[in-house]
Design an enzyme around this catalytic site. Structure first.
Site, PDB file in Angstrom:
ATOM      1  N   TYR A   1       0.861  -1.193   0.000  1.00  0.00           N
ATOM      2  CA  TYR A   1       0.000   0.000   0.000  1.00  0.00           C
ATOM      3  C   TYR A   1       0.892   1.235   0.000  1.00  0.00           C
ATOM      4  CZ  TYR A   1      -3.093   3.727   1.529  1.00  0.00           C
ATOM      5  OH  TYR A   1      -3.784   4.914   1.609  1.00  0.00           O
TER       6      TYR A   1
ATOM      7  N   GLU B   1      -3.382   7.480  -4.191  1.00  0.00           N
ATOM      8  CA  GLU B   1      -3.450   6.241  -3.411  1.00  0.00           C
ATOM      9  C   GLU B   1      -3.289   5.074  -4.373  1.00  0.00           C
ATOM     10  OE1 GLU B   1      -6.100   4.696   0.241  1.00  0.00           O
ATOM     11  OE2 GLU B   1      -7.207   4.783  -1.651  1.00  0.00           O
TER      12      GLU B   1
END
Length: 403
Positions: free
Chosen positions: A125, A213
């Site tokens: 992530y 993101e």
């Protein structure tokens, strides 16, 4: 301004960030042809078909009409058409669509990047955003990619790392290496990650983004580092510098009343309450929403008409507000500085008459230049409009109406 995954990836690629290649289709007829073109370009034989909507959780979401997931692996060219058919044109419901489905107008057919090789793949992530409290950009990253970052933060917070970036210097080499080290990478993957981090940060700054993101960033089996997903939000105030990015706006993904208000020059955000507000100035709007809440109501919207509040502008604001069937009252709170209160009051009266009938009561609180004259105009209009001088007085009238 939110972007689709394929748009975000195109920006990343333009800054040298490694991405999962793909092609976009908006009709079933082009699906197989585009998939074959992707094979010629990348050599892939399996394809990942992804719904393109402005919502997360697409892989776990369900297309209401077909039962298909929003992200599906097509194992071969013969499966592409069937897979695309199950997603394109349907309404995808995810955890972020508030119980309603969003129509899928485009799908991304992407290459399969989970191919076998000498080492195992791993998902990471990574996001870049502004820490307003510290006044610095932050790269947030975790080895737990592919999962909801909120769940990771709740259950294993020690697996989330943050790297603060001085905006005057940009990301430094030692910081990129630190990130790669914390992710447990070595060899070629370590070097690739340092390049990825630097390019990603440069893309974030270069396109005036509010947030990047990437979930997941993938370390492939041959130690490449690529963005498999891309959630990109651009700063709307900077779009005048990026007309090419502004052209990427997809109005079909936005609330139609907010789009209409924006085109009319009104700052409008729809909420779920029962008392609409019309205010000049963002700070005053926030205070008005607070007083509505304290009076027992709930704000139905944020609406800032700006420094101009003539009859045409007020009438447009009324028409947008009244499209919400939940609105039971309208509170107009104007401070007359740039614009005189009596001019605003006349605008309210004229707009009311032009519209014929407004089915909900209106409370008008005007304070500032010519406030006395404005109150007189409202009181003598003979319309279902109530004037107030103090904000608390206006709130009490809202409370009485809702009782």
């Amino acid at each position: 301004m939110n972007l689709h995954e394929y748009q975000g990836k195109s920006i990343l690629k333009s800054f040298g960030v490694g991405i999962q290649e793909g092609v976009v289709v908006d009709n079933l007829e082009d699906a197989v042809t585009k998939a074959k073109e992707l094979t010629e370009k990348t050599g892939t034989s399996w394809y990942v078909v992804k719904a393109q909507i402005h919502a997360g959780g697409r892989g776990k979401g369900t297309v209401q009409e077909t039962g298909s997931r929003g992200v599906v692996l097509a194992k071969g060219i013969d499966k592409v058409e069937e897979t695309v058919k199950g997603i394109l044109g349907g309404h995808l419901e995810t955890l972020q669509t508030n119980g309603a489905g969003k129509k899928v107008n485009k799908v991304l057919i992407a290459e399969d990047v989970y191919y076998p090789g000498e080492s195992e793949t791993s998902e990471i992530y990574m996001s870049v955003l502004l820490d307003r409290e510290k006044g610095r950009n932050v790269i947030m990253y975790s080895t737990e990619g592919g999962m909801d970052i909120e769940h990771v933060a709740e259950t294993t917070p020690h697996l989330i790392f943050k790297e603060e970036i001085d905006p005057r210097l940009g990301v430094q080499g030692f910081q990129a290496r630190k990130i790669a080290f914390n992710l447990g990478l070595s060899g070629k993957a370590f070097k690739e990650m340092t390049k990825f981090v630097s390019a990603l940060y440069n893309a974030y700054v270069g396109c005036d983004a509010a947030m990047f993101e990437i979930n997941p960033v993938l370390k492939t089996s041959d130690d490449k580092i690529i963005a498999v997903d891309a959630k990109v939000t651009l700063d709307g105030n900077s779009l005048f510098r990026h007309p090419d990015y502004a052209a990427m706006r997809d109005k079909t993904e936005e609330d139609p009343t907010e789009v209409e208000a924006g085109e009319a020059g009104l700052n409008f955000v729809k909420l779920d309450g029962n008392v609409a507000c019309m205010v000049n100035g963002a700070g005053l709007a926030m205070a008005t929403m607070d007083i509505i809440k304290q009076s027992g109501g709930n704000p139905a919207n944020f609406l800032d008409v700006g420094g101009t509040a003539d009859a045409e502008r007020v009438e447009k604001a009324f028409s947008i507000i009244l499209k919400d069937p939940n609105v039971k009252a309208i509170l107009i709170n104007i401070f007359g500085g740039i614009v005189r209160c009596d001019r605003v009051a006349q605008g309210v009266v004229d707009a009311y008459k032009n519209m014929g009938n407004i089915p909900v009561p209106i409370i008008v609180r005007l304070q500032g230049t010519n406030a006395v004259e404005a109150k007189k105009l409202i009181d003598e209009s003979g319309l279902n409009v109530h004037s107030a001088v103090l904000l608390q007085e206006a709130a009490d009238k809202v409370k009485a109406i809702l009782a």
